[in-house]
Write an enzyme that holds these catalytic residues in place. Sequence first.
Site, PDB file in Angstrom:
ATOM      1  N   GLY A  16       0.850  -1.201   0.000  1.00 17.12           N
ATOM      2  CA  GLY A  16       0.000   0.000   0.000  1.00 17.12           C
ATOM      3  C   GLY A  16       0.876   1.238   0.000  1.00 17.12           C
ATOM      4  N   ALA A  17       0.956   1.914  -1.179  1.00 16.64           N
ATOM      5  CA  ALA A  17       1.846   3.074  -1.327  1.00 16.64           C
ATOM      6  C   ALA A  17       1.039   4.365  -1.316  1.00 16.64           C
ATOM      7  CB  ALA A  17       2.647   2.936  -2.619  1.00 16.64           C
ATOM      8  N   VAL A  20      -0.275   6.910   3.774  1.00 16.22           N
ATOM      9  CA  VAL A  20       0.416   6.368   4.945  1.00 16.22           C
ATOM     10  C   VAL A  20       1.668   5.597   4.524  1.00 16.22           C
ATOM     11  CG1 VAL A  20       0.233   4.668   6.806  1.00 16.22           C
ATOM     12  CG2 VAL A  20      -1.585   6.318   6.437  1.00 16.22           C
ATOM     13  N   THR A  98     -15.144   3.023   3.984  1.00 20.03           N
ATOM     14  CA  THR A  98     -16.459   2.600   4.468  1.00 20.03           C
ATOM     15  C   THR A  98     -17.119   1.737   3.395  1.00 20.03           C
ATOM     16  OG1 THR A  98     -16.618   4.669   5.668  1.00 20.03           O
ATOM     17  CG2 THR A  98     -18.667   3.463   5.354  1.00 20.03           C
ATOM     18  N   LEU A 167      -0.195   9.667  12.166  1.00 22.60           N
ATOM     19  CA  LEU A 167       0.228  10.892  11.468  1.00 22.60           C
ATOM     20  C   LEU A 167      -0.984  11.661  10.967  1.00 22.60           C
ATOM     21  CD1 LEU A 167      -0.124  10.762   8.098  1.00 22.60           C
ATOM     22  CD2 LEU A 167       1.699   9.128   8.325  1.00 22.60           C
ATOM     23  N   ALA A 168      -0.841  12.978  10.877  1.00 21.07           N
ATOM     24  CA  ALA A 168      -1.876  13.802  10.241  1.00 21.07           C
ATOM     25  C   ALA A 168      -1.303  14.303   8.929  1.00 21.07           C
ATOM     26  CB  ALA A 168      -2.259  14.976  11.144  1.00 21.07           C
ATOM     27  N   GLU A 169      -2.146  14.407   7.919  1.00 24.66           N
ATOM     28  CA  GLU A 169      -1.665  14.905   6.629  1.00 24.66           C
ATOM     29  C   GLU A 169      -1.280  16.371   6.763  1.00 24.66           C
ATOM     30  OE1 GLU A 169      -4.168  13.757   3.293  1.00 24.66           O
ATOM     31  OE2 GLU A 169      -4.545  11.858   4.292  1.00 24.66           O
ATOM     32  N   LYS A 224      -6.682   3.214  18.198  1.00 25.71           N
ATOM     33  CA  LYS A 224      -6.545   4.053  17.005  1.00 25.71           C
ATOM     34  C   LYS A 224      -7.885   4.698  16.642  1.00 25.71           C
ATOM     35  CE  LYS A 224      -5.677   5.957  13.210  1.00 25.71           C
ATOM     36  NZ  LYS A 224      -4.956   7.205  13.098  1.00 25.71           N
ATOM     37  N   CYS A 280     -10.465   9.888   7.069  1.00 27.25           N
ATOM     38  CA  CYS A 280     -10.548   8.949   8.201  1.00 27.25           C
ATOM     39  C   CYS A 280     -11.562   9.263   9.288  1.00 27.25           C
ATOM     40  CB  CYS A 280      -9.160   8.806   8.810  1.00 27.25           C
ATOM     41  SG  CYS A 280      -8.039   8.016   7.643  1.00 27.25           S
TER      42      CYS A 280
HETATM   43  P1  NAD Z   1      -4.593   5.338   0.276  1.00 26.95           P
HETATM   44  O1  NAD Z   1      -5.843   5.041  -0.442  1.00 26.95           O
HETATM   45  O2  NAD Z   1      -3.877   6.621   0.035  1.00 26.95           O
HETATM   46  O3  NAD Z   1      -3.523   4.167   0.013  1.00 26.95           O
HETATM   47  C1  NAD Z   1      -3.818   2.817   0.043  1.00 26.95           C
HETATM   48  C2  NAD Z   1      -3.067   2.129  -1.097  1.00 26.95           C
HETATM   49  O4  NAD Z   1      -3.234   0.723  -0.975  1.00 26.95           O
HETATM   50  C3  NAD Z   1      -3.588   2.508  -2.497  1.00 26.95           C
HETATM   51  O5  NAD Z   1      -2.533   3.060  -3.259  1.00 26.95           O
HETATM   52  C4  NAD Z   1      -4.091   1.172  -3.073  1.00 26.95           C
HETATM   53  O6  NAD Z   1      -3.862   1.057  -4.471  1.00 26.95           O
HETATM   54  C5  NAD Z   1      -3.255   0.177  -2.288  1.00 26.95           C
HETATM   55  N1  NAD Z   1      -3.813  -1.185  -2.255  1.00 26.95           N
HETATM   56  C6  NAD Z   1      -5.088  -1.571  -2.024  1.00 26.95           C
HETATM   57  N2  NAD Z   1      -5.177  -2.916  -2.053  1.00 26.95           N
HETATM   58  C7  NAD Z   1      -3.933  -3.391  -2.316  1.00 26.95           C
HETATM   59  C8  NAD Z   1      -3.381  -4.696  -2.463  1.00 26.95           C
HETATM   60  N3  NAD Z   1      -4.134  -5.798  -2.342  1.00 26.95           N
HETATM   61  N4  NAD Z   1      -2.055  -4.810  -2.724  1.00 26.95           N
HETATM   62  C9  NAD Z   1      -1.281  -3.701  -2.849  1.00 26.95           C
HETATM   63  N5  NAD Z   1      -1.744  -2.446  -2.714  1.00 26.95           N
HETATM   64  C10 NAD Z   1      -3.058  -2.292  -2.448  1.00 26.95           C
HETATM   65  O7  NAD Z   1      -4.938   5.180   1.830  1.00 26.95           O
HETATM   66  P2  NAD Z   1      -4.172   5.872   3.053  1.00 26.95           P
HETATM   67  O8  NAD Z   1      -4.688   7.252   3.260  1.00 26.95           O
HETATM   68  O9  NAD Z   1      -2.705   5.657   2.908  1.00 26.95           O
HETATM   69  O10 NAD Z   1      -4.736   5.002   4.263  1.00 26.95           O
HETATM   70  C11 NAD Z   1      -4.335   3.652   4.432  1.00 26.95           C
HETATM   71  C12 NAD Z   1      -4.810   3.190   5.805  1.00 26.95           C
HETATM   72  O11 NAD Z   1      -4.157   3.969   6.818  1.00 26.95           O
HETATM   73  C13 NAD Z   1      -6.303   3.356   6.054  1.00 26.95           C
HETATM   74  O12 NAD Z   1      -6.729   2.284   6.865  1.00 26.95           O
HETATM   75  C14 NAD Z   1      -6.399   4.630   6.849  1.00 26.95           C
HETATM   76  O13 NAD Z   1      -7.522   4.643   7.706  1.00 26.95           O
HETATM   77  C15 NAD Z   1      -5.131   4.596   7.671  1.00 26.95           C
HETATM   78  N6  NAD Z   1      -4.598   5.910   8.062  1.00 26.95           N
HETATM   79  C16 NAD Z   1      -4.586   6.940   7.161  1.00 26.95           C
HETATM   80  C17 NAD Z   1      -4.027   8.171   7.538  1.00 26.95           C
HETATM   81  C18 NAD Z   1      -3.994   9.329   6.585  1.00 26.95           C
HETATM   82  O14 NAD Z   1      -3.608  10.409   7.016  1.00 26.95           O
HETATM   83  N7  NAD Z   1      -4.374   9.193   5.337  1.00 26.95           N
HETATM   84  C19 NAD Z   1      -3.455   8.320   8.803  1.00 26.95           C
HETATM   85  C20 NAD Z   1      -3.471   7.236   9.681  1.00 26.95           C
HETATM   86  C21 NAD Z   1      -4.039   6.026   9.292  1.00 26.95           C
HETATM   87  C1  UGA Z   2      -6.338  12.814  11.545  1.00 21.18           C
HETATM   88  C2  UGA Z   2      -5.671  12.687  12.921  1.00 21.18           C
HETATM   89  O1  UGA Z   2      -5.292  13.990  13.376  1.00 21.18           O
HETATM   90  C3  UGA Z   2      -4.447  11.786  12.831  1.00 21.18           C
HETATM   91  O2  UGA Z   2      -3.899  11.592  14.141  1.00 21.18           O
HETATM   92  C4  UGA Z   2      -4.864  10.429  12.248  1.00 21.18           C
HETATM   93  O3  UGA Z   2      -3.724   9.601  12.107  1.00 21.18           O
HETATM   94  C5  UGA Z   2      -5.504  10.646  10.902  1.00 21.18           C
HETATM   95  O4  UGA Z   2      -6.652  11.529  11.049  1.00 21.18           O
HETATM   96  C6  UGA Z   2      -6.034   9.385  10.292  1.00 21.18           C
HETATM   97  O5  UGA Z   2      -6.260   8.401  10.966  1.00 21.18           O
HETATM   98  O6  UGA Z   2      -6.255   9.476   9.086  1.00 21.18           O
HETATM   99  P1  UGA Z   2      -5.896  14.254   9.380  1.00 21.18           P
HETATM  100  O7  UGA Z   2      -7.291  13.859   9.027  1.00 21.18           O
HETATM  101  O8  UGA Z   2      -4.838  14.071   8.370  1.00 21.18           O
HETATM  102  O9  UGA Z   2      -5.418  13.479  10.692  1.00 21.18           O
HETATM  103  O10 UGA Z   2      -5.874  15.817   9.780  1.00 21.18           O
HETATM  104  P2  UGA Z   2      -6.368  16.630  11.061  1.00 21.18           P
HETATM  105  O11 UGA Z   2      -5.345  17.647  11.362  1.00 21.18           O
HETATM  106  O12 UGA Z   2      -6.781  15.744  12.164  1.00 21.18           O
HETATM  107  O13 UGA Z   2      -7.638  17.402  10.502  1.00 21.18           O
HETATM  108  C7  UGA Z   2      -8.833  16.708  10.200  1.00 21.18           C
HETATM  109  C8  UGA Z   2      -9.909  17.708   9.821  1.00 21.18           C
HETATM  110  O14 UGA Z   2     -10.329  18.460  10.957  1.00 21.18           O
HETATM  111  C9  UGA Z   2      -9.452  18.754   8.796  1.00 21.18           C
HETATM  112  O15 UGA Z   2     -10.502  18.996   7.882  1.00 21.18           O
HETATM  113  C10 UGA Z   2      -9.166  19.971   9.640  1.00 21.18           C
HETATM  114  O16 UGA Z   2      -9.250  21.169   8.931  1.00 21.18           O
HETATM  115  C11 UGA Z   2     -10.268  19.847  10.681  1.00 21.18           C
HETATM  116  N1  UGA Z   2      -9.987  20.568  11.944  1.00 21.18           N
HETATM  117  C12 UGA Z   2      -8.904  20.242  12.684  1.00 21.18           C
HETATM  118  C13 UGA Z   2     -10.874  21.538  12.384  1.00 21.18           C
HETATM  119  O17 UGA Z   2     -11.887  21.848  11.726  1.00 21.18           O
HETATM  120  N2  UGA Z   2     -10.618  22.181  13.572  1.00 21.18           N
HETATM  121  C14 UGA Z   2      -9.535  21.867  14.338  1.00 21.18           C
HETATM  122  O18 UGA Z   2      -9.368  22.483  15.423  1.00 21.18           O
HETATM  123  C15 UGA Z   2      -8.660  20.882  13.876  1.00 21.18           C
END
Ligand code: NAD
Ligand code: UGA
Length: 463
Positions: A16-17, A20, A98, A167-169, A224, A280
């Site tokens: 998964g690239a 995360v 979802t 991590l947060a984006e 989480k 998320c």
């Molecule tokens: P994403 O959609 O950006 O990346 C997932 C990748 O997995 C995609 O590129 C997809 O092509 C690949 N994939 C799917 N099935 C596959 C398979 N069978 N083999 C190889 N690759 C495959 O998703 P993401 O934002 O990186 O999130 C991944 C997970 O991490 C989710 O469960 C999410 O809830 C969690 N998470 C996300 C964040 C975030 O900030 N985005 C932060 C913390 C946790």
């Molecule tokens: C969030 C969590 O902060 C991470 O810890 C978690 O790993 C991640 O989800 C995940 O599981 O995907 P992220 O969604 O990347 O990270 O960004 P956040 O900084 O949490 O912001 C989420 C949303 O809330 C954004 O739309 C942001 O603008 C909004 N926000 C944030 C508010 O409206 N008010 C605030 O005070 C803070």
Amino acid sequence: MKISEHDIKKNILCIGAGYVGGPTMAVLASKCPHCRITVVDINPVRIDEWNSDKLPIYEPGLADIIRKTRGRNLFFSTDIPRGIQDSDIIFVSVNTPTKTFGVGAGMAADLQYWEKTARQILEHSRSPKIIIEKSTLPVKTAQAMENILHSSNNAISFDVLSNPEFLAEGSAVRDLENPDRVLIGSHETKSGLIAREILVDIYSNWVPREKIITSNIWSSELSKIVSNAFLAQRISSINAISALCEKTDADIAEVAKAVGMDNRIGSKFLNASVGFGGSCFKKDILNLVYLCRHHGLNEVADYWEGVVKINEYQKERFVWNMMTAMFNTLADKKICLYGFAFKADTGDTRESPAIFIARRLLEEKAEVIISDPKALKNARADLAGIDGKVGFVEDPYEAAEGCHAIAIMTEWNLFCNLDYRKIFDRMIKPASIFDGRNILDHRRCFEIGFNVFPVGKPALTRF
Ligand code: NAD
Ligand code: UGA
């Protein structure tokens, strides 16, 4: 036969690239030059982009790290079978969206990508492996992973760990380099504890030992989702109060400051906004709600569902406020959205409130112009096929030209530093600003001539 720690450090795979997998493995590669890390994905376009100068995601500081590590000890590939065969440790960070169909549609996690990965690991493994859940998963998913991995008679041993990512984006590199905590859940069996120590050892290359916490595997999975639920709950709490502020002339920033100075409450994550977005929060809370209902905990489920409902309400309320302020009709009005990303410093638009607002404005027959420094490509895809007039203009001055209103959707720093007099001069009068992030100097904008509508603060208008 267990693999030696020395060998393990050499071969790490991440399946998964995405948002995360890419940044997490880049930081791991930079902190552990002695590890060889391969990131694989089923999407060849994504892998090509990771191997190019135009990375598939924007994250401050990421391009630098990739430049230093790629080709040294960090590799991106589509060869999943080979990656599995060559590795000792496998992080799984595939998407877990979802579910959109069947039982649990709209609430439960769709685990099809996760399960396919488990089956691939089983099919291609020739040696013992530690499998690490990086994706966010419903509690007890590790059990399903283990059941699949142990369903063959090939006698290969697999240890499954939970190591959720926090991590947060927009701040991914900073969060990964200096995390508040690293959580590792394992079974409390002999091999589970050995696997857990191996992962602790990897993180110890850069994370202070006291920040690496361990737990049983179910607590780790649940923590989480609960972390995200608590963060989102704070935003919905302050947004709910912002509605009351607008009715009472209280100022949400003043209320948040006074409340947040109580150090039991704390000041972070109390910025009222047009609503939270991102891939998320909503999905993880709905997942929690589904899990609670599944266990017959309807009151608990209702409580958490309220966090999502308030978020929907906040977005809808923002559009109502725009309608009311613009004489109850938006037809043929030109409205500029400043920002489309779900937050600043990312090009990600998944679940961005801007998508909802743009759609609603278009339903009201407004013309919508979108300006964002990093998210226009995703914005185009999000709004493709929707009826109505939409324009995409990167330059914010040009974007606002001939508009009746500007709505701030994303808290990009860029929008705070614009010349709003120049912008005002180019707009149709009366010109309004709806600040969905409360980032502008409202008094100054009002003095320039705008009618100003912040979130949770008295509006500054000439009407
Ligand atoms: P994403 O959609 O950006 O990346 C997932 C990748 O997995 C995609 O590129 C997809 O092509 C690949 N994939 C799917 N099935 C596959 C398979 N069978 N083999 C190889 N690759 C495959 O998703 P993401 O934002 O990186 O999130 C991944 C997970 O991490 C989710 O469960 C999410 O809830 C969690 N998470 C996300 C964040 C975030 O900030 N985005 C932060 C913390 C946790
Ligand atoms: C969030 C969590 O902060 C991470 O810890 C978690 O790993 C991640 O989800 C995940 O599981 O995907 P992220 O969604 O990347 O990270 O960004 P956040 O900084 O949490 O912001 C989420 C949303 O809330 C954004 O739309 C942001 O603008 C909004 N926000 C944030 C508010 O409206 N008010 C605030 O005070 C803070």
